[in-house]
Design a protein around this motif. Structure first.
Motif, PDB file in Angstrom:
ATOM      1  N   LYS A 142       6.764  12.153  -4.623  1.00 61.73           N
ATOM      2  CA  LYS A 142       6.749  10.743  -4.240  1.00 61.73           C
ATOM      3  C   LYS A 142       7.890  10.523  -3.253  1.00 61.73           C
ATOM      4  O   LYS A 142       9.026  10.907  -3.520  1.00 61.73           O
ATOM      5  CB  LYS A 142       6.963   9.876  -5.499  1.00 61.73           C
ATOM      6  N   GLU A 199       2.899  11.241  -2.429  1.00 63.55           N
ATOM      7  CA  GLU A 199       2.695   9.793  -2.361  1.00 63.55           C
ATOM      8  C   GLU A 199       3.730   9.231  -1.389  1.00 63.55           C
ATOM      9  O   GLU A 199       4.928   9.451  -1.562  1.00 63.55           O
ATOM     10  CB  GLU A 199       2.901   9.156  -3.741  1.00 63.55           C
ATOM     11  N   ASP A 257       0.827  -1.210   0.000  1.00 65.49           N
ATOM     12  CA  ASP A 257       0.000   0.000   0.000  1.00 65.49           C
ATOM     13  C   ASP A 257       0.861   1.259   0.000  1.00 65.49           C
ATOM     14  O   ASP A 257       2.026   1.232   0.429  1.00 65.49           O
ATOM     15  CB  ASP A 257      -0.870   0.042   1.285  1.00 65.49           C
ATOM     16  N   LYS A 258       0.255   2.342  -0.485  1.00 63.87           N
ATOM     17  CA  LYS A 258       0.889   3.665  -0.334  1.00 63.87           C
ATOM     18  C   LYS A 258      -0.200   4.654   0.093  1.00 63.87           C
ATOM     19  O   LYS A 258      -1.396   4.373  -0.031  1.00 63.87           O
ATOM     20  CB  LYS A 258       1.537   4.108  -1.649  1.00 63.87           C
ATOM     21  N   LEU A 303       5.315   5.907  -0.076  1.00 56.67           N
ATOM     22  CA  LEU A 303       5.410   4.478  -0.394  1.00 56.67           C
ATOM     23  C   LEU A 303       5.814   3.686   0.849  1.00 56.67           C
ATOM     24  O   LEU A 303       6.305   4.239   1.831  1.00 56.67           O
ATOM     25  CB  LEU A 303       6.456   4.266  -1.501  1.00 56.67           C
ATOM     26  N   THR A 310      -0.662  -0.630  -4.490  1.00 55.32           N
ATOM     27  CA  THR A 310       0.279  -0.267  -5.551  1.00 55.32           C
ATOM     28  C   THR A 310       1.260  -1.398  -5.797  1.00 55.32           C
ATOM     29  O   THR A 310       1.556  -2.178  -4.883  1.00 55.32           O
ATOM     30  CB  THR A 310       1.077   1.001  -5.177  1.00 55.32           C
ATOM     31  N   GLU A 311       1.706  -1.488  -7.062  1.00 54.07           N
ATOM     32  CA  GLU A 311       2.758  -2.472  -7.380  1.00 54.07           C
ATOM     33  C   GLU A 311       4.135  -1.857  -7.049  1.00 54.07           C
ATOM     34  O   GLU A 311       5.126  -2.519  -6.968  1.00 54.07           O
ATOM     35  CB  GLU A 311       2.709  -2.819  -8.880  1.00 54.07           C
ATOM     36  N   GLU A 312       4.106  -0.506  -6.911  1.00 52.32           N
ATOM     37  CA  GLU A 312       5.391   0.178  -6.679  1.00 52.32           C
ATOM     38  C   GLU A 312       5.985  -0.267  -5.352  1.00 52.32           C
ATOM     39  O   GLU A 312       5.241  -0.457  -4.371  1.00 52.32           O
ATOM     40  CB  GLU A 312       5.171   1.694  -6.607  1.00 52.32           C
TER      41      GLU A 312
END
Ligand code: EPZ
Length: 421
Positions: A364, A388, A2-3, A390, A418-420
């Protein structure tokens, strides 16, 4: 994974209640290893560190249930005194099982805790205290093997008033034979609550709340119930959320006096602070933030666990501030991330030198540890545009539904998948 997505610039307003304290619950849970019968711990926060400790106790064979912030723990069915690496590597506080297991079973094998994101965190004081009480300590393949048929009371002096080592020494000594004196003990509220809980179990402890603890060992302890205190660090974080957004926030907490050092600094920065029973009200509307230096120290000084949050706040102060961490000399992983938001901070040894700027700009950023992540959220709440954050699994270790608490104060913050990484 999650972010957080945060649209900043909204002054927070309203009332929020701090959850139960993570760091005191992490001491109260292993204390149940000392007694027979069912222990009850109320007002326990539903955060990942608590679930990690629950998993460790369950792995050992304890019967643990956790519903609606109430833990019920019965350790009579314990079938191993080993705390394996798979569990301990996730959380250093797992080492808290060392003292109680040694005291009740005369043996334990606990994995050495890993370092944290900000460097190694030794446990020499824990081990020296166990040896003083008569334990034989061996280190083997990354494990601490501690043995002692019956611990003997001793004089234990801590060069550093370590919270964890004080907790371990206290939990080991309550079942030792004879008297133990612990000098230069930590006096954090979580240690005071732990001592009170052990006394309710039948332990003989004098000097509770002071840096000299006198313990008279007893043969056995009985299960007891305890009401956990509010999390002073979460409360402090929520207050700074109100201050950095120039809002007006009320935080309900079980003991406003646990935050005196932080409240004094907030007042110095120009924030209006009002206390009423167990409510802390801050008003920062129309605030022009004054630069205020901070030196962290042990309780009742300014807590290291609030250092990153204060650094975020000072990013928008008039002039230059210096934030020095005297507890952990390299707890500054949040600085490069805050600079990505337009802050102007340099790290000089164990100090952050912050040159206040007029505005932070959303970007970010990446969480690196629990309190660093909290500082990024605070900066994002004040920044213009979208931030954002992360890797917020770091936040979930110690803050229960932080986004819901902040949204209840009017913040525009969403948790998204998120995939990030
Ligand atoms: C507790 O950690 C807290 N964790 C930490 O909170 C907090 O930052 C810390 O106390 C200081 O207040 C829990 O309570 C679970 P220490 P602990 O032993 O007990 C050195 C958070 O964000 N030291 O008081 O591990 C150590 O390196 C966490 O919620 C030794 O040298 O802290 C540090 O410099 C992070 N040898 C200082 O003492 C030892 O054997 C204080 O550490 C033990 C500690």
């Amino acid at each position: 994974m999650d972010k957080y997505l945060i649209n900043g610039g909204i002054p927070l307003k309203g009332k929020v209640k701090a959850s139960g304290a993570k760091n005191s619950a992490l001491a109260l849970m292993p204390a149940t290893l000392l007694s027979s019968g069912k222990n009850i711990i109320r007002n326990t926060p539903e955060v990942n560190d608590i679930f990690t400790m629950k998993k460790l106790l369950t792995f050992m064979g304890a019967d643990v249930s956790f519903e609606n912030h109430v833990l019920e723990i019965d350790t009579d069915s314990l079938n191993t005194q080993v705390a394996p690496y798979e569990h301990v590597k996730k959380m250093r506080a797992s080492v808290y099982v060392l003292g109680p297991l040694l005291a009740r079973y005369g043996y334990t094998k606990v994995s050495m805790p890993g370092g944290c994101a900000w460097g190694p965190r030794p446990i020499n004081l824990h081990l020296e205290a166990m040896e003083k009480l008569g334990a034989k300590i061996e280190l083997e393949e990354g494990y601490i093997i501690a043995e002692c048929k019956k611990l003997q009371g001793a004089k234990i002096h801590f060069d550093i008033p370590s919270v964890g080592a004080t907790g371990n020494a206290l939990m080991a000594s309550v079942l030792a034979k004879g008297s133990t004196q612990i000098t230069n003990a930590a006096i954090e509220p979580e240690i005071t609550l732990l001592a009170e809980y052990l006394k309710d179990m039948g332990a003989h402890i004098d000097g509770v709340g002071t840096s000299t603890l006198e313990i008279e060992g007893v043969d056995e302890l009985k299960a007891a119930e305890v009401e956990n205190i509010s999390d002073r660090i979460e409360a402090g974080t929520l207050l700074i959320a109100g201050a950095i957004t120039k809002g007006e926030v009320e935080v309900e907490t079980t003991n406003v006096n646990h935050l005196t050092s932080v409240l004094k600094k907030l007042e110095k920065s120009g924030v209006k602070v009002f206390l009423k029973n167990n409510i802390i009200n801050i008003n920062a509307s129309e605030l022009s933030i004054k630069n205020v230096n901070v030196d962290t120290s042990v309780y009742p000084g300014f807590p290291t666990d609030m250092q990153a949050q204060w650094t975020a706040f000072m990013c928008l102060a008039d002039g230059i501030s210096r934030v020095t961490d005297n507890i952990y000399f390299d707890r500054f992983k949040h600085v490069p991330e805050l600079n990505r938001l337009g802050a102007s901070i340099e790290v000089d040894k164990n100090s952050a030198i912050i040159s206040g700027v007029n505005q932070l700009k959303g970007a970010k950023v990446m969480s690196t540890d629990l309190r660093a992540s909290a500082s990024l959220v605070l900066a994002g709440l004040a920044a213009e545009g979208t931030t954002e954050v992360l890797r917020i699994y770091h936040i979930d270790r110690g803050y229960q539904k932080l986004e819901e608490k902040l949204r209840s104060l009017g913040a525009d913050i969403q948790r998204v998948d998120t995939e990030e990484f």
